[in-house]
Design a protein around this motif. Structure first.
Motif, mmCIF file in Angstrom:
data_model
loop_
_atom_site.group_PDB
_atom_site.id
_atom_site.type_symbol
_atom_site.label_atom_id
_atom_site.label_comp_id
_atom_site.label_asym_id
_atom_site.label_seq_id
_atom_site.Cartn_x
_atom_site.Cartn_y
_atom_site.Cartn_z
ATOM 1 N N MET A 238 0.742 -1.253 -0.006
ATOM 2 C CA MET A 238 0.050 -0.027 0.056
ATOM 3 C C MET A 238 0.942 1.321 -0.015
ATOM 4 N N ALA A 239 1.888 1.224 0.872
ATOM 5 C CA ALA A 239 2.855 2.161 0.905
ATOM 6 C C ALA A 239 3.960 2.485 -0.376
ATOM 7 N N GLY A 240 3.816 1.375 -1.191
ATOM 8 C CA GLY A 240 4.875 1.206 -2.352
ATOM 9 C C GLY A 240 4.654 2.331 -3.456
ATOM 10 N N ARG A 241 5.786 2.841 -3.860
ATOM 11 C CA ARG A 241 5.773 4.176 -4.923
ATOM 12 C C ARG A 241 6.089 3.502 -6.245
ATOM 13 N N ARG A 242 5.920 2.302 -6.676
ATOM 14 C CA ARG A 242 6.324 1.949 -7.944
ATOM 15 C C ARG A 242 4.740 2.095 -9.034
ATOM 16 N N ASP A 243 3.566 2.099 -8.146
ATOM 17 C CA ASP A 243 2.129 1.894 -8.711
ATOM 18 C C ASP A 243 1.833 3.505 -9.030
ATOM 19 N N ASP A 244 0.648 3.737 -9.639
ATOM 20 C CA ASP A 244 0.375 4.919 -10.031
ATOM 21 C C ASP A 244 0.001 5.884 -8.845
ATOM 22 N N SER A 245 -0.091 5.263 -7.620
ATOM 23 C CA SER A 245 -0.449 6.319 -6.607
ATOM 24 C C SER A 245 -0.136 5.397 -5.262
ATOM 25 N N THR A 246 0.114 6.290 -4.311
ATOM 26 C CA THR A 246 0.124 5.750 -3.103
ATOM 27 C C THR A 246 -1.127 5.609 -2.299
ATOM 28 N N GLU A 247 -1.602 4.276 -1.831
ATOM 29 C CA GLU A 247 -2.852 3.939 -1.413
ATOM 30 C C GLU A 247 -2.845 4.286 0.344
ATOM 31 N N LEU A 248 -1.766 4.196 0.978
ATOM 32 C CA LEU A 248 -1.656 3.912 2.431
ATOM 33 C C LEU A 248 -2.692 5.173 2.977
ATOM 34 N N PRO A 249 -2.616 6.308 2.663
ATOM 35 C CA PRO A 249 -3.495 7.566 3.372
ATOM 36 C C PRO A 249 -4.827 7.143 3.065
ATOM 37 N N LEU A 250 -5.485 6.403 2.068
ATOM 38 C CA LEU A 250 -6.630 5.923 1.797
ATOM 39 C C LEU A 250 -7.199 4.841 2.723
ATOM 40 N N TYR A 251 -6.250 3.986 3.327
ATOM 41 C CA TYR A 251 -6.711 2.712 4.116
ATOM 42 C C TYR A 251 -6.833 3.329 5.565
ATOM 43 N N ARG A 252 -8.243 3.346 5.979
ATOM 44 C CA ARG A 252 -8.493 3.793 7.258
ATOM 45 C C ARG A 252 -8.136 3.130 8.648
ATOM 46 N N ASP A 253 -7.605 1.784 8.335
ATOM 47 C CA ASP A 253 -7.173 1.130 9.503
ATOM 48 C C ASP A 253 -5.670 0.859 9.399
ATOM 49 N N ALA A 254 -5.075 1.630 8.534
ATOM 50 C CA ALA A 254 -3.374 1.690 8.727
ATOM 51 C C ALA A 254 -2.869 1.892 9.894
ATOM 52 N N LEU A 255 -3.194 2.688 10.753
ATOM 53 C CA LEU A 255 -2.656 2.761 12.098
ATOM 54 C C LEU A 255 -2.572 1.475 13.010
ATOM 55 N N ARG A 256 -3.889 0.803 12.878
ATOM 56 C CA ARG A 256 -4.307 -0.422 13.592
ATOM 57 C C ARG A 256 -3.387 -1.621 13.152
ATOM 58 N N LEU A 257 -3.248 -1.606 11.679
ATOM 59 C CA LEU A 257 -2.529 -2.535 11.054
ATOM 60 C C LEU A 257 -1.092 -2.480 11.243
ATOM 61 N N TYR A 258 -0.433 -1.187 11.486
ATOM 62 C CA TYR A 258 0.850 -1.132 11.714
ATOM 63 C C TYR A 258 1.012 -1.555 13.166
ATOM 64 N N GLU A 259 0.295 -1.260 14.205
ATOM 65 C CA GLU A 259 0.383 -1.340 15.427
ATOM 66 C C GLU A 259 0.403 -3.078 15.568
ATOM 67 N N THR A 260 -0.370 -3.480 14.985
ATOM 68 C CA THR A 260 -0.530 -5.282 14.928
ATOM 69 C C THR A 260 0.556 -5.974 14.387
ATOM 70 N N VAL A 261 1.204 -5.539 13.181
ATOM 71 C CA VAL A 261 2.109 -6.135 12.533
ATOM 72 C C VAL A 261 3.373 -5.956 13.142
ATOM 73 N N VAL A 262 3.568 -4.741 13.435
ATOM 74 C CA VAL A 262 5.105 -4.499 14.278
ATOM 75 C C VAL A 262 4.800 -5.002 15.581
ATOM 76 N N GLY A 263 3.747 -4.902 16.251
ATOM 77 C CA GLY A 263 3.795 -5.522 17.551
ATOM 78 C C GLY A 263 3.959 -7.009 17.534
ATOM 79 N N ARG A 264 3.583 -7.643 16.576
ATOM 80 C CA ARG A 264 3.582 -9.244 16.622
ATOM 81 C C ARG A 264 4.849 -9.489 15.686
ATOM 82 N N ALA A 265 5.942 -8.684 14.902
ATOM 83 C CA ALA A 265 6.873 -9.080 14.196
ATOM 84 C C ALA A 265 7.766 -10.079 14.753
ATOM 85 N N ARG A 266 7.906 -9.986 16.113
ATOM 86 C CA ARG A 266 8.765 -10.951 16.513
ATOM 87 C C ARG A 266 8.546 -12.627 16.307
#
Length: 596
Positions: A238-266
């Motif tokens: 979603m944050a990638g820059r190779r596509d037509d546009s970045t989609e991350l700001p449009l994803y309303r659950d981005a903060l929650r998903l970052y928290e979960t992925v980084v929090g469980r990355a171990r």
């Protein structure tokens, strides 16, 4: 003639499993009245649509008659949506507009009239409108307007409608499971979902996360490491820059998903693929679109720190077997990780007014090498121009484009991924004003969803001494580069200093860098026209490409050898034609590479 909504319901009943075909249904034929009105300019058509809809008519029949008489047809849907988006709707007009919209979408018989109803529901819709919007969204010509309306009231259904239309064949099993609301099969399909960047663009990644309610799914399956890895992959895409546009700001659950992925990355096994995903997330959180999210104070820095500590652990070290692997993707990622792994964690604690960071993205995903410009710690380009990445350091830094000289100069900072001629670019004029440097006279196209209301960007001022020091630091910082990229830079530098090396062969320098397909090779593009060296070029040019692999010796030695060969041997004998025309190639005696 029955309404388009009834026709959509009938088509869905007749579809296998009730699932619409990929790309949706065509509108019924004939979909609209004969076009007898004279063709209108874009501005005249906007005025005609406004005349038909402002003030809002009392009933849908009036909308049909007005649009028909003014020549508003299916091809004018974008204009209809733009005009409706600009209508003043307040107080009693909102209820009236909602009632009219529902009448139009349920009984409308033309694409223009139904589009007007969909555009009104994009502003005024409620959950009860969802079934109708889903049905109309199955028409390929109405999908965009229906998804926009669904986005406002039911994001998961909007995502599903979009995936049903635009998702490739590899997504059809997942779409079918979602359509049937079969949660067990949804999870199974996510386990085998292809995550190749060529199949999984930024928009598709966002829509998958929305359709499956990904944060909720992770909460229900907290120990499912495959799902966790997929969540990180989708977030990075979603944050990638190779596509037509970045989609991350449009994803309303981005903060929650970052928290979960980084929090469980171990929980993730320390593979090269997982390392690449987490490193991509770190690059995004340090200087990419992730910075622009509405973070609680200190939270983004805390997540970045968590990733930095995790990836610094010995178990995440990249083994030599990966660096020298026979598998190209594994080898590319391993080398990229070794080269880039500490960069997102080395930014200064106090960002300063201006910071210029060169960021090298995941080479397997073919992410660009971009010059990220941070103003007060926030990345400029994705904030004001989400249609393409910032330009490469070769364009902005090596050529001194960001320097503030005595004369004002317009600089292109970024270009839409599809080229400026299609969707525009971001330009700014840089000038020195006493002891300040000013960025002003911004130029950018109307942005999606904003249209003509895209705000004008104000001038930005910097202290000249600090500005000059930061640009000089960024130009001198070549730690981001790797051997093949350095090789390309040195070849380009040599040809700039000695153009006669090519002019003797009736050639001139073109694009020289590393290709996205194989970043361990330097690509030298050369333009050839007989008579060019004598100042009398004849005919259209042919473009040659010479690929120079990194052989492991120091880039300076390789560049010197490449320049020596260019001076001694005509490149037409060892480079390959890649562009021009077949007729021209045959005329000049060169094989055309696209005959087979």
């Amino acid at each position: 003639m029955s309404g388009l909504y009834d026709h959509a319901l009938r088509l869905l009943r007749e579809s296998p499993d009730g699932l619409p075909p990929r790309r949706g249904f065509p509108l019924p034929s004939p979909p609209e009245p004969p076009d007898t009105a004279p063709a209108l300019s874009h501005e005249a058509m906007r005025a005609a649509v406004r005349q038909a809809l402002d003030p809002l008519p009392e009933d849908s029949g009036t909308v049909h008659r007005r649009l028909d008489s003014l020549g508003v047809r299916r091809r004018h849907q974008r204009t209809v949506r733009a005009v409706v988006a600009g209508l003043a709707l307040s107080g009693p007009q909102r209820d009236r507009g909602r009632s009219l919209a529902r009448e139009l979408v349920r009984t409308g018989t033309t694409a223009a009239a139904v589009t007007a109803g969909l555009a009104l529901l994009a502003r005024l819709g409620e959950p009860e409108d969802v079934p109708c919007l889903i049905a109309l969204g199955q028409f390929r010509d109405l999908c965009g307007a229906a998804v926009e309306a669904l986005d406002a009231v039911d994001r998961p259904q909007a995502a599903l409608v979009r995936l049903a239309h635009r998702g490739g064949d590899e997504l059809r099993p997942l779409v079918g499971a979602l359509w049937a609301d079969d949660r067990r099969t949804v999870l199974a399909e996510l386990d085998v979902l292809p995550t190749d960047a060529r199949l999984l663009g930024a928009s598709t990644a966002r829509r998958i996360a929305e359709a499956v309610l990904l944060p909720d799914l992770l909460d229900r399956h907290p120990s499912h490491t495959g799902l966790l890895a997929l969540a990180g992959r989708l977030l990075a895409r979603m944050a990638g820059r190779r596509d037509d546009s970045t989609e991350l700001p449009l994803y309303r659950d981005a903060l929650r998903l970052y928290e979960t992925v980084v929090g469980r990355a171990r929980l993730l096994p320390p593979t090269v693929g997982h390392h690449a995903t987490l490193l991509s997330l770190a690059l995004d959180l340090s200087s990419g679109p992730g910075v622009l999210l509405d973070w609680p104070p200190g939270r983004r820095s805390a997540l970045l720190g968590t990733l930095g500590r995790l990836l610094a652990e010995p178990r995440w070290a990249v083994p030599a077997d990966d660096v020298d692997s026979d598998e190209p993707e594994r080898r590319l990622r391993a080398r990229w990780i070794r080269h880039t792994r500490r960069r997102p964690f080395a930014l200064p604690a106090a960002p300063g007014r201006l910071r210029v960071e060169v960021v090298v993205g995941d080479p397997v995903d073919r992410e660009p090498v971009e010059t990220r410009i941070l103003l007060d710690g926030r990345p400029l380009v994705p904030a004001v121009f989400p249609l393409g990445p910032a330009h490469s350091p070769e364009l902005l830094l090596e050529e001194g484009q960001l320097r503030a000289g005595p004369q004002a100069r317009e600089v292109q900072l970024a270009e839409a991924s599809c080229t400026e001629g299609c969707c525009g670019a971001l330009h700014v004029t840089i000038r020195r004003d006493g002891d300040e440097v000013v960025w002003e006279k911004w130029r950018r196209p109307p942005l999606p969803g904003l249209g003509r209301s895209t705000p004008v960007l104000p001038p930005v001022r910097f202290g000249a001494a600090a500005y000059d020091a930061e640009i000089a630091r960024a130009e001198a910082d070549l730690a981001w580069s790797w051997p093949a990229r350095t090789l390309a830079r040195l070849i380009r530098k040599g040809l700039v200093e000695r153009p006669e090396l090519l002019s003797r062969w009736d050639m001139e320098r073109g694009w020289i860098s590393t290709g996205s397909a194989d970043p361990d090779h330097a690509e030298v593009h050369l333009w050839y026209r007989p008579g060019l060296g004598a100042g009398t070029p004849d005919g259209d040019p042919l473009v040659f490409r010479w690929t120079v692999p990194d052989d492991g010796t120091p880039p300076g030695i390789q560049a010197a050898a490449a320049l020596r060969r260019l001076s001694e041997e005509n490149p037409a004998g060892y480079a390959r034609v890649i562009a021009g025309s077949r007729g021209r190639a045959e005329e000049l005696g060169f094989p055309w590479p696209y005959d087979h």
